[in-house]
Design an enzyme around this catalytic site. Structure first.
Site, PDB file in Angstrom:
ATOM      1  N   ASP A  15     -65.118 -81.303  57.499  1.00 16.66           N
ATOM      2  CA  ASP A  15     -64.957 -79.719  57.139  1.00 16.66           C
ATOM      3  C   ASP A  15     -65.862 -79.283  55.972  1.00 16.66           C
ATOM      4  O   ASP A  15     -65.445 -78.585  55.031  1.00 16.66           O
ATOM      5  CB  ASP A  15     -63.584 -79.200  56.851  1.00 16.66           C
ATOM      6  CG  ASP A  15     -62.513 -79.704  58.160  1.00 16.66           C
ATOM      7  OD1 ASP A  15     -63.239 -79.965  59.000  1.00 16.66           O
ATOM      8  OD2 ASP A  15     -61.389 -79.350  58.183  1.00 16.66           O
ATOM      9  N   HIS A  59     -61.329 -71.575  63.565  1.00 16.96           N
ATOM     10  CA  HIS A  59     -60.299 -70.836  63.963  1.00 16.96           C
ATOM     11  C   HIS A  59     -60.815 -69.534  64.577  1.00 16.96           C
ATOM     12  O   HIS A  59     -61.496 -68.978  64.256  1.00 16.96           O
ATOM     13  CB  HIS A  59     -59.381 -70.366  62.614  1.00 16.96           C
ATOM     14  CG  HIS A  59     -59.109 -71.598  61.739  1.00 16.96           C
ATOM     15  ND1 HIS A  59     -58.404 -72.704  62.453  1.00 16.96           N
ATOM     16  CD2 HIS A  59     -58.964 -71.872  60.522  1.00 16.96           C
ATOM     17  CE1 HIS A  59     -58.003 -73.636  61.553  1.00 16.96           C
ATOM     18  NE2 HIS A  59     -58.212 -73.108  60.452  1.00 16.96           N
ATOM     19  N   SER A  65     -52.447 -69.925  61.153  1.00 15.45           N
ATOM     20  CA  SER A  65     -52.302 -70.340  59.628  1.00 15.45           C
ATOM     21  C   SER A  65     -52.825 -69.329  58.457  1.00 15.45           C
ATOM     22  O   SER A  65     -52.642 -69.663  57.606  1.00 15.45           O
ATOM     23  CB  SER A  65     -53.518 -71.579  59.243  1.00 15.45           C
ATOM     24  OG  SER A  65     -54.599 -71.252  59.297  1.00 15.45           O
ATOM     25  N   LYS A 101     -61.994 -78.110  65.546  1.00 14.02           N
ATOM     26  CA  LYS A 101     -60.579 -78.464  65.659  1.00 14.02           C
ATOM     27  C   LYS A 101     -59.783 -77.158  65.170  1.00 14.02           C
ATOM     28  O   LYS A 101     -60.494 -76.085  64.688  1.00 14.02           O
ATOM     29  CB  LYS A 101     -60.187 -79.483  64.741  1.00 14.02           C
ATOM     30  CG  LYS A 101     -60.396 -79.435  63.255  1.00 14.02           C
ATOM     31  CD  LYS A 101     -59.965 -80.398  61.997  1.00 14.02           C
ATOM     32  CE  LYS A 101     -60.366 -80.153  61.054  1.00 14.02           C
ATOM     33  NZ  LYS A 101     -60.008 -79.051  60.286  1.00 14.02           N
TER      34      LYS A 101
HETATM   35  C1  VGL Z   1     -58.475 -77.220  55.435  1.00 14.62           C
HETATM   36  C2  VGL Z   1     -56.746 -75.636  54.463  1.00 14.62           C
HETATM   37  C3  VGL Z   1     -56.540 -75.121  55.643  1.00 14.62           C
HETATM   38  C4  VGL Z   1     -59.053 -78.390  55.075  1.00 14.62           C
HETATM   39  C5  VGL Z   1     -58.416 -76.629  56.638  1.00 14.62           C
HETATM   40  O1  VGL Z   1     -60.156 -78.606  55.766  1.00 14.62           O
HETATM   41  O2  VGL Z   1     -58.693 -79.342  54.434  1.00 14.62           O
HETATM   42  N1  VGL Z   1     -57.399 -76.816  54.376  1.00 14.62           N
HETATM   43  N2  VGL Z   1     -57.612 -75.434  56.751  1.00 14.62           N
HETATM   44 ZN    ZN Z   2     -57.867 -74.024  58.530  1.00 18.76          ZN
END
Ligand code: VGL
Ligand code: ZN
Length: 192
Positions: A15, A59, A65, A101
């Protein structure tokens, strides 16, 4: 401790997207500090023709979320937007494999293994040893590493290549990953 890039190693980058970097919508403080170390690892893995995989949070605009749906986070990493792009300084090689994801509006996934074909891709490549970097240490890195261990991979977390949102929670996550069998390595302990 020193550890080698074996023929069954892969680099897994979690990420490293604009929204998680300073200036993004859900920034990890000094999150961009992971980029230099990751670029060094990319060179090493590429030079040895070892697989490089990147997960990305991907997303829909109304993801579960997000705060407007009662989730904990501001909108981030909406598929196809600039915020969802990999950081422009990350030297993503053309051969890298990208795993998206948490793509469904009602499903959250911190782990790169959750709801993706990451495990089967790694198995297909014969990977046993994962070197992991990225953000955030206590969310997506933690979840990905714990799943990797459960699935039987060796997980080596590269200290300089991970960063958390909260220092305390990052330390707790590192301890937990260690307890579950992960190995914490510094860049200079990796034999390249
Ligand atoms: C993440 C919060 C929400 C991450 C992803 O990549 O750690 N954190 N979505
Ligand atoms: Zn996220």
């Amino acid at each position: 401790m020193r550890v080698a890039l074996t023929g069954r190693s892969a680099l897994l980058i979690v990420d490293v997207q604009r929204d998680f970097m300073p200036g993004g919508s859900l920034p990890v403080p000094e999150g961009d500090s992971v980029i230099g170390p990751l670029n060094e690892l990319i060179v090493a893995f590429n030079g040895r023709k070892l697989p490089i995989l990147l997960t990305r949070d991907w997303h829909p605009p109304d993801h579960i979320s997000f705060r407007e749906r009662g989730g904990p986070w501001p909108p981030h990493c909406v598929a196809g937007t600039e915020g969802a792009e990999f950081h422009p300084h990350l030297k993503v090689p053309p051969e890298a494999l990208i795993i998206s994801k948490a793509t469904g509006r009602d499903s959250e996934a911190y782990s790169g293994f959750e709801g993706t074909d990451l495990d089967s891709v790694l198995r297909g490549l014969g990977v046993r040893r994962l070197f992991v970097g990225g953000v955030a240490t206590e969310y997506c890195v933690r979840a990905t590493v714990l799943d990797a261990l459960k699935l039987g991979y060796e997980a080596l977390v590269v200290e300089e290549a991970v960063r958390g949102i909260s220092r305390d929670e990052e330390e707790a996550a590192k301890s937990e990953m260690l307890r579950e069998g992960a190995i914490l390595v510094r860049l200079d302990e990796i034999i390249r």
